[in-house]
Design an enzyme around this catalytic site. Structure first.
Site, PDB file in Angstrom:
ATOM      1  N   THR A 132       0.864 -78.333 -84.546  1.00  0.00           N
ATOM      2  CA  THR A 132       2.204 -77.898 -85.214  1.00  0.00           C
ATOM      3  C   THR A 132       3.093 -76.810 -84.923  1.00  0.00           C
ATOM      4  OG1 THR A 132       3.371 -78.014 -87.347  1.00  0.00           O
ATOM      5  CG2 THR A 132       1.250 -76.593 -87.258  1.00  0.00           C
ATOM      6  N   ASP A 133       4.902 -76.760 -84.876  1.00  0.00           N
ATOM      7  CA  ASP A 133       5.528 -76.410 -84.030  1.00  0.00           C
ATOM      8  C   ASP A 133       5.606 -75.084 -85.564  1.00  0.00           C
ATOM      9  OD1 ASP A 133       6.437 -77.654 -86.572  1.00  0.00           O
ATOM     10  OD2 ASP A 133       8.473 -78.476 -85.258  1.00  0.00           O
ATOM     11  N   GLU A 134       4.927 -74.690 -86.922  1.00  0.00           N
ATOM     12  CA  GLU A 134       4.555 -74.661 -87.734  1.00  0.00           C
ATOM     13  C   GLU A 134       4.134 -73.281 -88.038  1.00  0.00           C
ATOM     14  OE1 GLU A 134       3.777 -75.550 -92.069  1.00  0.00           O
ATOM     15  OE2 GLU A 134       4.952 -77.318 -91.974  1.00  0.00           O
ATOM     16  N   TYR A 158      -1.780 -73.384 -94.789  1.00  0.00           N
ATOM     17  CA  TYR A 158      -1.984 -74.854 -93.953  1.00  0.00           C
ATOM     18  C   TYR A 158      -1.260 -74.627 -92.011  1.00  0.00           C
ATOM     19  CZ  TYR A 158       0.016 -78.704 -90.604  1.00  0.00           C
ATOM     20  OH  TYR A 158       0.430 -79.548 -89.226  1.00  0.00           O
ATOM     21  N   SER A 159      -0.468 -73.347 -92.334  1.00  0.00           N
ATOM     22  CA  SER A 159      -0.074 -73.272 -90.722  1.00  0.00           C
ATOM     23  C   SER A 159      -0.990 -72.036 -89.869  1.00  0.00           C
ATOM     24  CB  SER A 159       1.774 -72.813 -90.248  1.00  0.00           C
ATOM     25  OG  SER A 159       1.973 -71.921 -91.931  1.00  0.00           O
ATOM     26  N   ALA A 160      -1.016 -71.507 -91.247  1.00  0.00           N
ATOM     27  CA  ALA A 160      -1.793 -69.839 -90.926  1.00  0.00           C
ATOM     28  C   ALA A 160      -3.494 -71.479 -90.375  1.00  0.00           C
ATOM     29  CB  ALA A 160      -2.611 -69.470 -91.727  1.00  0.00           C
ATOM     30  N   LYS A 162      -3.611 -73.518 -88.374  1.00  0.00           N
ATOM     31  CA  LYS A 162      -4.303 -74.314 -88.039  1.00  0.00           C
ATOM     32  C   LYS A 162      -3.304 -73.376 -86.330  1.00  0.00           C
ATOM     33  CE  LYS A 162      -3.491 -78.509 -87.183  1.00  0.00           C
ATOM     34  NZ  LYS A 162      -3.602 -79.542 -86.444  1.00  0.00           N
ATOM     35  N   TYR A 215      13.750 -79.322-102.433  1.00  0.00           N
ATOM     36  CA  TYR A 215      13.455 -78.162-103.025  1.00  0.00           C
ATOM     37  C   TYR A 215      14.298 -77.372-102.221  1.00  0.00           C
ATOM     38  CZ  TYR A 215       8.478 -79.661-102.096  1.00  0.00           C
ATOM     39  OH  TYR A 215       7.417 -80.566-103.221  1.00  0.00           O
ATOM     40  N   HIS A 293       8.582 -71.031 -98.174  1.00  0.00           N
ATOM     41  CA  HIS A 293       9.259 -72.463 -97.278  1.00  0.00           C
ATOM     42  C   HIS A 293      10.612 -72.001 -96.356  1.00  0.00           C
ATOM     43  CE1 HIS A 293      12.133 -75.835 -98.631  1.00  0.00           C
ATOM     44  NE2 HIS A 293      11.021 -76.441 -97.408  1.00  0.00           N
TER      45      HIS A 293
HETATM   46  P1  NAD Z   1      -2.475 -86.721 -92.065  1.00  0.00           P
HETATM   47  O1  NAD Z   1      -2.931 -86.236 -93.398  1.00  0.00           O
HETATM   48  O2  NAD Z   1      -1.760 -88.557 -91.980  1.00  0.00           O
HETATM   49  O3  NAD Z   1      -4.258 -87.564 -91.835  1.00  0.00           O
HETATM   50  C1  NAD Z   1      -4.937 -86.486 -91.086  1.00  0.00           C
HETATM   51  C2  NAD Z   1      -6.569 -87.334 -91.403  1.00  0.00           C
HETATM   52  O4  NAD Z   1      -7.472 -86.369 -91.151  1.00  0.00           O
HETATM   53  C3  NAD Z   1      -6.926 -88.945 -92.396  1.00  0.00           C
HETATM   54  O5  NAD Z   1      -7.284 -89.825 -91.846  1.00  0.00           O
HETATM   55  C4  NAD Z   1      -8.316 -88.416 -92.998  1.00  0.00           C
HETATM   56  O6  NAD Z   1      -8.842 -88.619 -93.614  1.00  0.00           O
HETATM   57  C5  NAD Z   1      -8.634 -87.090 -91.783  1.00  0.00           C
HETATM   58  N1  NAD Z   1      -9.427 -86.136 -92.465  1.00  0.00           N
HETATM   59  C6  NAD Z   1      -9.430 -85.238 -92.995  1.00  0.00           C
HETATM   60  N2  NAD Z   1      -9.890 -84.649 -93.055  1.00  0.00           N
HETATM   61  C7  NAD Z   1     -10.785 -84.380 -91.664  1.00  0.00           C
HETATM   62  C8  NAD Z   1     -13.046 -84.113 -92.044  1.00  0.00           C
HETATM   63  N3  NAD Z   1     -13.237 -83.235 -92.334  1.00  0.00           N
HETATM   64  N4  NAD Z   1     -13.831 -84.946 -91.045  1.00  0.00           N
HETATM   65  C9  NAD Z   1     -12.678 -86.130 -90.084  1.00  0.00           C
HETATM   66  N5  NAD Z   1     -11.467 -86.363 -90.632  1.00  0.00           N
HETATM   67  C10 NAD Z   1     -10.851 -86.030 -91.900  1.00  0.00           C
HETATM   68  O7  NAD Z   1      -2.338 -86.120 -91.336  1.00  0.00           O
HETATM   69  P2  NAD Z   1      -1.090 -86.821 -90.027  1.00  0.00           P
HETATM   70  O8  NAD Z   1       0.419 -85.993 -90.660  1.00  0.00           O
HETATM   71  O9  NAD Z   1      -1.650 -87.777 -89.546  1.00  0.00           O
HETATM   72  O10 NAD Z   1      -1.414 -85.004 -88.926  1.00  0.00           O
HETATM   73  C11 NAD Z   1      -2.471 -85.552 -87.620  1.00  0.00           C
HETATM   74  C12 NAD Z   1      -2.321 -83.667 -87.337  1.00  0.00           C
HETATM   75  O11 NAD Z   1      -1.233 -83.940 -86.883  1.00  0.00           O
HETATM   76  C13 NAD Z   1      -3.236 -82.902 -88.277  1.00  0.00           C
HETATM   77  O12 NAD Z   1      -3.520 -81.853 -87.724  1.00  0.00           O
HETATM   78  C14 NAD Z   1      -1.551 -82.170 -88.182  1.00  0.00           C
HETATM   79  O13 NAD Z   1      -1.743 -80.400 -88.685  1.00  0.00           O
HETATM   80  C15 NAD Z   1      -0.949 -82.836 -87.084  1.00  0.00           C
HETATM   81  N6  NAD Z   1       0.419 -82.416 -87.273  1.00  0.00           N
HETATM   82  C16 NAD Z   1       1.561 -83.013 -87.946  1.00  0.00           C
HETATM   83  C17 NAD Z   1       2.037 -83.083 -88.219  1.00  0.00           C
HETATM   84  C18 NAD Z   1       3.388 -84.196 -89.059  1.00  0.00           C
HETATM   85  O14 NAD Z   1       5.039 -84.860 -89.645  1.00  0.00           O
HETATM   86  N7  NAD Z   1       2.556 -84.919 -89.784  1.00  0.00           N
HETATM   87  C19 NAD Z   1       3.490 -82.751 -86.681  1.00  0.00           C
HETATM   88  C20 NAD Z   1       2.754 -81.955 -86.437  1.00  0.00           C
HETATM   89  C21 NAD Z   1       0.902 -81.676 -86.287  1.00  0.00           C
HETATM   90  O1  DAU Z   2       7.023 -79.300 -88.406  1.00  0.00           O
HETATM   91  C1  DAU Z   2       6.011 -79.773 -88.545  1.00  0.00           C
HETATM   92  C2  DAU Z   2       4.753 -80.666 -89.869  1.00  0.00           C
HETATM   93  O2  DAU Z   2       5.894 -81.024 -90.565  1.00  0.00           O
HETATM   94  C3  DAU Z   2       3.230 -80.650 -90.171  1.00  0.00           C
HETATM   95  O3  DAU Z   2       2.813 -79.754 -89.194  1.00  0.00           O
HETATM   96  C4  DAU Z   2       3.025 -81.217 -91.149  1.00  0.00           C
HETATM   97  O4  DAU Z   2       2.040 -81.769 -91.240  1.00  0.00           O
HETATM   98  C5  DAU Z   2       3.799 -81.745 -91.443  1.00  0.00           C
HETATM   99  O5  DAU Z   2       4.069 -82.142 -93.010  1.00  0.00           O
HETATM  100  C6  DAU Z   2       5.471 -81.539 -91.772  1.00  0.00           C
HETATM  101  O6  DAU Z   2       5.295 -80.648 -92.239  1.00  0.00           O
HETATM  102  P1  DAU Z   2       7.068 -80.128 -93.209  1.00  0.00           P
HETATM  103  O7  DAU Z   2       6.237 -78.860 -94.654  1.00  0.00           O
HETATM  104  O8  DAU Z   2       7.913 -79.548 -93.261  1.00  0.00           O
HETATM  105  O9  DAU Z   2       7.170 -81.880 -93.962  1.00  0.00           O
HETATM  106  P2  DAU Z   2       7.405 -82.178 -95.346  1.00  0.00           P
HETATM  107  O10 DAU Z   2       7.651 -83.679 -95.338  1.00  0.00           O
HETATM  108  O11 DAU Z   2       6.462 -82.184 -96.464  1.00  0.00           O
HETATM  109  O12 DAU Z   2       8.183 -81.138 -95.599  1.00  0.00           O
HETATM  110  C7  DAU Z   2       9.804 -81.589 -94.876  1.00  0.00           C
HETATM  111  C8  DAU Z   2      10.972 -81.234 -95.982  1.00  0.00           C
HETATM  112  O13 DAU Z   2      11.631 -81.370 -96.954  1.00  0.00           O
HETATM  113  C9  DAU Z   2      10.335 -79.386 -96.173  1.00  0.00           C
HETATM  114  O14 DAU Z   2      11.451 -78.533 -95.709  1.00  0.00           O
HETATM  115  C10 DAU Z   2      10.448 -79.210 -97.586  1.00  0.00           C
HETATM  116  C11 DAU Z   2      11.507 -80.126 -97.976  1.00  0.00           C
HETATM  117  N1  DAU Z   2      11.202 -80.954 -99.156  1.00  0.00           N
HETATM  118  C12 DAU Z   2       9.205 -82.066 -98.802  1.00  0.00           C
HETATM  119  C13 DAU Z   2       8.998 -82.394 -99.807  1.00  0.00           C
HETATM  120  C14 DAU Z   2       7.827 -83.338-100.478  1.00  0.00           C
HETATM  121  C15 DAU Z   2      11.369 -81.084-100.563  1.00  0.00           C
HETATM  122  O15 DAU Z   2      12.691 -80.906-100.189  1.00  0.00           O
HETATM  123  N2  DAU Z   2      11.175 -81.970-101.363  1.00  0.00           N
HETATM  124  C16 DAU Z   2       9.816 -82.212-100.561  1.00  0.00           C
HETATM  125  O16 DAU Z   2       8.844 -83.442-101.955  1.00  0.00           O
END
Ligand code: NAD
Ligand code: DAU
Length: 355
Positions: A132-134, A158-160, A162, A215, A293
């Protein structure tokens, strides 16, 4: 044959569906099915021999070893993780167990398997770690977007976690030569995203006529990437990326949270006009800020564009429209997601938040 971990989650299931549909190549999908994993995402692959689903934990050494030696994949695409920042603030333990220990176990099993391959198979093998970019921390409004050499400065549990896993992947490449690559991407959106994340949460709350929680001041910036663009980037990195390299993947769509929520509301006003509340934006409610945040994330993806020829193709307006239409067309999927555990999470995270 490839091994995908976390392929029943949001990005993982999009990747699995695209992979089977576009390449036809079989894969093994190892997923623990936590609250975030959902086999309904993969219903269209039911009975398809190209998708082998195994429910299990990436921390289970015997299971991972058995999958690798039994299926002999040429690549591991590692999505499995705890992924929600707010949950990592309330309860970080699982983030350490899965994101750090789980990745370490997967790397250890991958290394043992890779060391036993013949020379050609060894050269072709890839371990692709999805990050992740985080990990790069937070940008000021005038800062240049994150590049692959930006210093690591993770701010949430989370980001720590990752960042730790990224360092382990890097170390396995440098120390043992495991052909590993890392991608760091920005915020994904699209079909099958669990409605704890901003965009699906806002869509579903709006349809239900409940408040849309922002937020703090809502001026935090994220760089939105449509999930199928991300999946295409991952296939490109698998095919053309160099082991040991990191590639940043972004959508070129920086927006404040308020801008995103107003865009979603505007599209909903058009596609699904509200009977009771007037304009959906009237539901926007500012709530207490997320602790720690991060203010702004933005990705400079010029390396993957220049070196591997990938670029995002989905515009934000069209991507949001597709996403909204998907949720409106899949209200059964939504209904099944809204379990007791989901309601409990909403209460834990938003119960005492209104300002
Ligand atoms: P998600 O939470 O939707 O899915 C995670 C999946 O991993 C689930 O299916 C869960 O059952 C499985 N899982 C969790 N713990 C497990 C374990 N111990 N063993 C096996 N399976 C397990 O996540 P996502 O949003 O699809 O993200 C996928 C990957 O991409 C993650 O590594 C996340 O850090 C990264 N990522 C996500 C985003 C985003 O915006 N969603 C952005 C950047 C990076
Ligand atoms: O940047 C990549 C990351 O993006 C991934 O690594 C994470 O897995 C993914 O969950 C996401 O993290 P964010 O914290 O950026 O996503 P989220 O959708 O939770 O929040 C997006 C922005 O919106 C953030 O600034 C927090 C804000 N927010 C989020 C929620 C859930 C709100 O203002 N209200 C809300 O209820």
């Amino acid at each position: 044959m490839i091994l995908v971990t976390g392929g029943a989650g949001f990005i993982g299931s999009n990747f699995v569906l695209d992979w089977v549909g576009l390449t036809g190549e079989p894969l093994v999908n190892l997923d623990k099915l936590t609250y975030a994993g959902n086999l309904e995402n993969l219903a269209s692959l039911k009975g398809d021999p190209r998708h082998v689903f195994i429910r299990g934990d990436i921390n289970d050494a015997g299971l991972v070893n058995g999958i690798l030696t039994g299926y002999r994949p040429w690549a591991i695409v590692h999505f499995a993780a705890e992924s929600h920042v707010d949950r990592s603030i309330h309860a970080p333990d699982d983030f350490i167990k899965t994101n750090i220990n789980g990745t370490f176990n997967l790397l250890s099993q991958a290394l043992a398997y890779w060391q036993g391959l013949d020379a050609d198979e060894k050269a072709a093998f890839r371990f692709l770690h999805i990050s992740t970019d985080e990990v790069y921390g937070s940008l000021g409004s005038d800062d240049h977007p994150f590049t692959e050499v930006s210093p690591y400065a993770p701010n949430s549990p989370y980001s720590a976690s990752k960042a730790s896993s990224d360092h382990l992947v890097r170390a396995f490449y440098h120390t043992y030569g495991l052909p590993a690559l890392i991608t760091n991407c920005s915020n994904n959106y699209g079909p099958y995203q669990f409605p704890e994340k901003l965009i699906p949460l806002v869509i579903l709350n709006a349809i239900e006529g409940t408040s849309l929680p922002i937020y703090g001041d809502g001026q935090n910036v994220r760089d939105w990437l449509y999930v199928s663009d991300h999946c295409e980037a991952l296939r490109t990195v698998l095919a053309k990326g160099a082991p040991g390299q990191t590639y940043n993947i972004g959508g070129n769509n920086e927006r404040t949270n308020l801008e995103i929520v107003h865009a979603v509301c505007g599209l909903l006003d058009e596609l699904c006009p509200s009977q009771g509340v007037g304009r959906y934006s009237s539901l926007i409610t500012h709530v207490k800020d997320r602790p720690g945040h991060d203010r702004r994330y933005a990705i400079d993806s010029s390396k993957i564009q220049r070196q591997l020829g990938w670029r995002p193709v989905e515009g934000l307006e069209s991507g949001l429209r597709k996403t909204l239409m998907w949720y409106l067309d899949h209200m059964d999927w939504v209904k099944n997601i809204k379990t007791r555990a989901y309601q409990d999470w909403i209460e834990i995270n938003y119960g005492a938040m209104e300002e």
